[in-house]
Design a protein around this motif. Structure first.
Motif, mmCIF file in Angstrom:
data_model
loop_
_atom_site.group_PDB
_atom_site.id
_atom_site.type_symbol
_atom_site.label_atom_id
_atom_site.label_comp_id
_atom_site.label_asym_id
_atom_site.label_seq_id
_atom_site.Cartn_x
_atom_site.Cartn_y
_atom_site.Cartn_z
ATOM 1 N N PHE A 142 56.268 45.644 41.159
ATOM 2 C CA PHE A 142 55.043 44.907 40.804
ATOM 3 C C PHE A 142 53.868 45.570 41.509
ATOM 4 N N GLU A 143 53.074 46.332 40.736
ATOM 5 C CA GLU A 143 51.993 47.139 41.325
ATOM 6 C C GLU A 143 50.704 47.005 40.529
ATOM 7 N N PRO A 144 50.064 45.852 40.584
ATOM 8 C CA PRO A 144 48.880 45.648 39.733
ATOM 9 C C PRO A 144 47.615 46.344 40.229
ATOM 10 N N GLY A 145 47.557 46.724 41.494
ATOM 11 C CA GLY A 145 46.276 47.169 42.064
ATOM 12 C C GLY A 145 45.387 45.957 42.271
ATOM 13 N N LEU A 146 44.208 46.179 42.814
ATOM 14 C CA LEU A 146 43.291 45.048 43.027
ATOM 15 C C LEU A 146 42.792 44.565 41.665
ATOM 16 N N GLU A 147 43.027 43.292 41.361
ATOM 17 C CA GLU A 147 42.648 42.744 40.054
ATOM 18 C C GLU A 147 41.120 42.760 39.899
ATOM 19 N N PRO A 148 40.631 43.220 38.728
ATOM 20 C CA PRO A 148 39.185 43.298 38.511
ATOM 21 C C PRO A 148 38.453 41.975 38.750
ATOM 22 N N ILE A 149 39.049 40.866 38.341
ATOM 23 C CA ILE A 149 38.382 39.566 38.526
ATOM 24 C C ILE A 149 38.170 39.274 40.018
ATOM 25 N N CYS A 150 39.162 39.652 40.809
ATOM 26 C CA CYS A 150 39.091 39.434 42.252
ATOM 27 C C CYS A 150 37.970 40.294 42.849
ATOM 28 N N TYR A 151 37.928 41.547 42.440
ATOM 29 C CA TYR A 151 36.909 42.462 42.938
ATOM 30 C C TYR A 151 35.505 42.021 42.520
ATOM 31 N N GLN A 152 35.363 41.658 41.233
ATOM 32 C CA GLN A 152 34.046 41.239 40.726
ATOM 33 C C GLN A 152 33.544 39.986 41.436
ATOM 34 N N GLN A 153 34.430 39.036 41.607
ATOM 35 C CA GLN A 153 34.025 37.790 42.267
ATOM 36 C C GLN A 153 33.687 38.031 43.736
ATOM 37 N N PHE A 154 34.419 38.958 44.345
ATOM 38 C CA PHE A 154 34.101 39.279 45.732
ATOM 39 C C PHE A 154 32.711 39.915 45.828
ATOM 40 N N GLN A 155 32.416 40.813 44.886
ATOM 41 C CA GLN A 155 31.101 41.466 44.888
ATOM 42 C C GLN A 155 29.980 40.443 44.709
ATOM 43 N N ALA A 156 30.201 39.489 43.809
ATOM 44 C CA ALA A 156 29.195 38.446 43.577
ATOM 45 C C ALA A 156 28.988 37.623 44.851
ATOM 46 N N MET A 157 30.091 37.319 45.506
ATOM 47 C CA MET A 157 30.029 36.521 46.730
ATOM 48 C C MET A 157 29.327 37.289 47.847
ATOM 49 N N SER A 158 29.684 38.553 47.964
ATOM 50 C CA SER A 158 29.093 39.409 48.983
ATOM 51 C C SER A 158 27.572 39.542 48.783
ATOM 52 N N SER A 159 27.135 39.639 47.513
ATOM 53 C CA SER A 159 25.703 39.718 47.208
ATOM 54 C C SER A 159 24.993 38.433 47.618
ATOM 55 N N ALA A 160 25.637 37.302 47.364
ATOM 56 C CA ALA A 160 25.044 36.010 47.735
ATOM 57 C C ALA A 160 24.924 35.907 49.257
ATOM 58 N N ALA A 161 25.944 36.362 49.960
ATOM 59 C CA ALA A 161 25.921 36.326 51.428
ATOM 60 C C ALA A 161 24.819 37.246 51.964
#
Ligand SMILES: [Zn+2]
Length: 163
Positions: A14-33
């Protein structure tokens, strides 16, 4: 809902890599912070079965298996292998005392993340408190958990124990 803990593991394949939704949401959160002059960045994201094998084996060598099991997952049992997890910033206890950690605890759910191993839930999650380890579950469930104070095991009514 994908659940990975000490009771529920993943195969090495099981090797999905970092899921795009997770990365995108993190970026949005990081921008807000960042708008509040806070810096949230990815300290650790996706880890494969093999990556975890190396990490865990090193901890076992230095601290012994019993101790290592309280803070590090055995290969196949790391939530980082799901691709839905990010460790924020410095990945140490000092992070818990930063304004970034306080902001994260209050706002992560708005972006679909939960503080996966909360303080006081060690016996249920099977892990020490980790203010930096966030899991993407979507904002609906994240908000439910934020409001109820439940951890994921309580919400799903599952155990976290090695066989
Ligand atoms: Zn982590």
């Amino acid at each position: 809902m994908l659940i990975v803990n000490k009771s529920y593991g993943l195969p090495a394949t099981f090797e999905p890599g970092l899921e795009p939704i997770c990365y995108q949401q993190f970026q949005a959160m990081s921008s807000a912070a960042a708008k509040e002059d806070l810096s949230l960045y990815i300290g650790s994201g996706y880890r494969s079965y093999h990556d975890q094998e190396i990490i865990y084996d090193n901890y076992v060598k230095s601290d012994g298996a019993d101790m290592a099991d309280t803070y590090s997952a055995r290969p196949g049992y790391s939530e980082h292998q799901t691709g839905l997890v990010i460790d924020c910033n410095t990945i140490d206890d000092a992070f818990g005392a930063t304004p970034e950690a306080a902001w994260l605890a209050e706002h992560a759910h708005e972006y679909g993340f939960i503080i996966r191993y909360p303080q006081g839930k060690e016996d249920i999650t099977g892990y020490q408190y980790e203010p930096w380890h966030i899991r993407y579950v979507g904002s609906k469930i994240a908000t439910k958990l934020y409001k109820s104070g439940q951890c994921l095991e309580e919400y799903l009514k599952v155990d976290s124990k090695y066989e």
